[in-house]
Write an enzyme that holds these catalytic residues in place. Structure first.
Site, PDB file in Angstrom:
ATOM      1  N   GLY A   1      39.572  31.029  25.125  1.00 36.40           N
ATOM      2  CA  GLY A   1      40.729  31.497  25.883  1.00 36.40           C
ATOM      3  C   GLY A   1      40.926  30.691  27.157  1.00 36.40           C
ATOM      4  O   GLY A   1      42.056  30.391  27.551  1.00 36.40           O
TER       5      GLY A   1
ATOM      6  N   TRP B   1      42.337  27.356  26.159  1.00 35.31           N
ATOM      7  CA  TRP B   1      43.748  27.476  25.790  1.00 35.31           C
ATOM      8  C   TRP B   1      44.643  27.242  27.002  1.00 35.31           C
ATOM      9  O   TRP B   1      45.733  26.686  26.881  1.00 35.31           O
ATOM     10  CB  TRP B   1      44.012  28.870  25.209  1.00 35.31           C
ATOM     11  CG  TRP B   1      45.459  29.141  24.913  1.00 35.31           C
ATOM     12  CD1 TRP B   1      46.136  28.842  23.768  1.00 35.31           C
ATOM     13  CD2 TRP B   1      46.426  29.769  25.784  1.00 35.31           C
ATOM     14  NE1 TRP B   1      47.454  29.238  23.867  1.00 35.31           N
ATOM     15  CE2 TRP B   1      47.640  29.807  25.097  1.00 35.31           C
ATOM     16  CE3 TRP B   1      46.347  30.292  27.070  1.00 35.31           C
ATOM     17  CZ2 TRP B   1      48.796  30.364  25.648  1.00 35.31           C
ATOM     18  CZ3 TRP B   1      47.489  30.840  27.629  1.00 35.31           C
ATOM     19  CH2 TRP B   1      48.693  30.877  26.921  1.00 35.31           C
ATOM     20  N   HIS B   2      44.174  27.650  28.188  1.00 36.66           N
ATOM     21  CA  HIS B   2      45.004  27.534  29.372  1.00 36.66           C
ATOM     22  C   HIS B   2      45.173  26.090  29.827  1.00 36.66           C
ATOM     23  O   HIS B   2      46.156  25.785  30.525  1.00 36.66           O
ATOM     24  CB  HIS B   2      44.411  28.363  30.524  1.00 36.66           C
ATOM     25  CG  HIS B   2      44.682  29.824  30.407  1.00 36.66           C
ATOM     26  ND1 HIS B   2      43.910  30.671  29.633  1.00 36.66           N
ATOM     27  CD2 HIS B   2      45.650  30.597  30.957  1.00 36.66           C
ATOM     28  CE1 HIS B   2      44.389  31.901  29.732  1.00 36.66           C
ATOM     29  NE2 HIS B   2      45.445  31.886  30.525  1.00 36.66           N
ATOM     30  N   GLY B   3      44.267  25.224  29.501  1.00 44.44           N
ATOM     31  CA  GLY B   3      44.433  23.843  29.940  1.00 44.44           C
ATOM     32  C   GLY B   3      43.270  22.967  29.534  1.00 44.44           C
ATOM     33  O   GLY B   3      42.151  23.441  29.344  1.00 44.44           O
TER      34      GLY B   3
ATOM     35  N   PHE C   1      51.188  25.602  30.387  1.00 45.48           N
ATOM     36  CA  PHE C   1      50.290  25.938  29.296  1.00 45.48           C
ATOM     37  C   PHE C   1      51.004  25.986  27.950  1.00 45.48           C
ATOM     38  O   PHE C   1      50.374  26.084  26.934  1.00 45.48           O
ATOM     39  CB  PHE C   1      49.597  27.270  29.543  1.00 45.48           C
ATOM     40  CG  PHE C   1      48.907  27.329  30.904  1.00 45.48           C
ATOM     41  CD1 PHE C   1      48.167  26.263  31.345  1.00 45.48           C
ATOM     42  CD2 PHE C   1      49.024  28.440  31.712  1.00 45.48           C
ATOM     43  CE1 PHE C   1      47.546  26.305  32.589  1.00 45.48           C
ATOM     44  CE2 PHE C   1      48.394  28.498  32.952  1.00 45.48           C
ATOM     45  CZ  PHE C   1      47.669  27.416  33.385  1.00 45.48           C
TER      46      PHE C   1
END
Length: 468
Positions: A320, A323-325, A468
């Site tokens: 997770g 996923w943000h960066g 994102f």
């Protein structure tokens, strides 16, 4: 086309005015054309990527639904997952992995490849619409939803402009049915949609943008160094990112509602959480439930013993974070939350709802908030070096007078945000003033718009989650 820009509101007004004069099928076609125009506003070339993945996943979903051969269905599912995550990995993570490999193994550095990778531009919203496509394929495979009746319906489900750029991530079971059914104009829902948009403007343009000025000054060293500037910076960023993303979500939900759609609530006063588990039930709800249903549970969830449960928690939060960066700072941020959830489960999960625990809720909420703030340092920093430098600042003395004049404005914006949240928490409403009469709400909306005009920072401040 930013949600807080005049051009977006002109676009929304024009689309809405035409939309309610059309029949059901024409409404869908207008929204599909408008959504592709909205997305192509940044760069029309990215339309081909989204359209291509939409067509492929529609065809794969239809083939999965019509087949009774389990082996064929599993092969199609795998092909879709590999395609979707492969495209996401190429655009979002290939450069990150190459750069990390070069730092670990300098002798393997591919100079020409590195410069080629610099030309890769991250398409807007690719993380969001990829997760939505994956949810559709998995749900069709598990026969939880029927496949879309037409490519037009599926394309609108993926691209509907209010949720396209930064969510909320819509589930097929929630949104696809709304796309397939006629919508009727409801003046009450339309009014509430407008009020949600105003609520989002207040959170974004008044609270988040002004907190961003303080946070940016602190993280770039312009506010000075030492414990006080760094403390102000992290508090400012905590309310910047909350106001920014909650404001975006309100505008997205309000925009959908004036068009007759309903989007899920994406935030429920997360800084009142008394545990990290509760925080993730209140923060970015569409992402946290997606990670639970499509990652944590498929990994095994809590079904195969304590060790596997902790492993699954950690991996879910780690991925997770990634996923943000594509940055090690996001990996560390995800790891911190994974470790925190594991420790909380080990020591506090069983007694979290006891009478003794409830007596200490304010203390627990403060502890959770400051743990979240610790994670925000890594989320905001541009590199691990910058994050560690920022942390070291808390051990250094500071010029109190240099930073002190930022305390009153930050305090005012934090109080405004918390006052809204306290009212919503106690009243169970979805936006501030919802329980009041339409006259009072209209007057409040006018006051908010005036406040937004006077409190504007004069600097462009794109929504954080657009990256994102």
């Amino acid at each position: 086309m930013l949600f807080d820009s005049p051009v977006y509101f002109l676009f929304l007004i024009l689309v809405t005015a035409i939309y309610w004069k059309l029949g059901f099928r024409a409404q869908n076609r207008l929204l599909l054309a408008g959504s592709y125009f909205f997305y192509g506003w940044w760069d029309w070339r990215f339309l081909f990527l989204m359209a291509g993945s939409t067509v492929i996943d529609y065809l794969i979903g239809s083939a999965i639904a019509s087949s009774q051969d389990q082996r064929k269905r599993r092969t199609l599912l795998t092909a879709s997952l590999v395609l979707n995550f492969g495209v996401l990995a190429y655009f979002k993570y290939l450069g990150f992995f190459i750069h990390s490999s070069e730092r670990l193994f300098p002798s393997l550095a591919a100079h020409s490849l590195k410069h080629t990778l610099l030309m890769i531009v991250l398409p807007p919203a690719i993380s969001f619409y990829t997760f939505q496509e994956v949810a559709y394929i998995v749900d069709v495979y598990q026969r939880k939803v029927e496949p879309a009746h037409s490519l037009e319906e599926y394309a609108l489900f993926i691209s509907l402009f209010p949720h396209l750029i930064a969510g909320p991530i819509q589930r097929p079971s929630h949104l696809l049915g709304q796309v397939q059914q006629p919508r009727t104009f409801d003046s009450t829902k339309f009014f509430h949609g407008c009020m949600l948009i105003v609520s989002g403007i207040l959170r974004k343009c008044v609270i988040a943008d002004n907190c961003a000025t303080i946070a940016n000054a602190a993280f770039t060293g312009k506010l000075g160094h030492g414990w006080l500037p760094h403390l102000l910076g992290i508090y400012a960023f905590a309310f910047q990112i909350y106001g920014d993303f909650a404001g975006y979500s309100d505008i997205a939900r309000g925009s959908a509602q004036v068009l007759g759609f309903h989007f899920m609530v994406n935030f429920r006063q997360p800084y009142f959480s008394t545990s990290l588990q509760e925080f993730w039930r209140r923060w970015h709800i569409s992402l946290s439930t997606w990670l639970r249903d499509y990652l944590y549970i498929p990994l095994g969830g809590s079904r195969h013993g304590e060790f596997n449960t902790y492993r699954n928690l950690f991996l879910t939060m780690l991925l997770g974070g990634l996923w943000h960066g594509a940055n090690w700072t996001f990996v560390i941020w995800g790891m911190l939350h994974g470790i925190g959830l594991g420790v909380e489960r080990l020591f506090g999960g069983a007694t979290a709802d006891s009478a003794a625990a409830r007596r200490f809720q304010p203390v627990r909420a403060l502890l959770v908030f400051h743990f979240v703030c610790l994670g925000w340092i890594f989320f905001r920093a541009t590199s691990l070096h910058d994050a560690m430098h920022y942390l070291r600042g808390f051990t250094q003395s500071s010029d109190v007078y240099q930073a002190a004049h930022f305390i009153p404005p930050l305090f005012a914006f934090v109080v405004l945000c918390l006052a809204m949240d306290i009212f919503m928490e106690r009243s169970g409403t979805e936006y501030f003033l919802q329980r009041f009469s339409p006259t009072i709400q209209t007057a409040g909306a006018a006051a908010v718009l005036l406040l937004a005009a006077f409190a504007a920072t004069g600097q462009a401040s794109p929504f954080l989650y657009f990256q994102f």
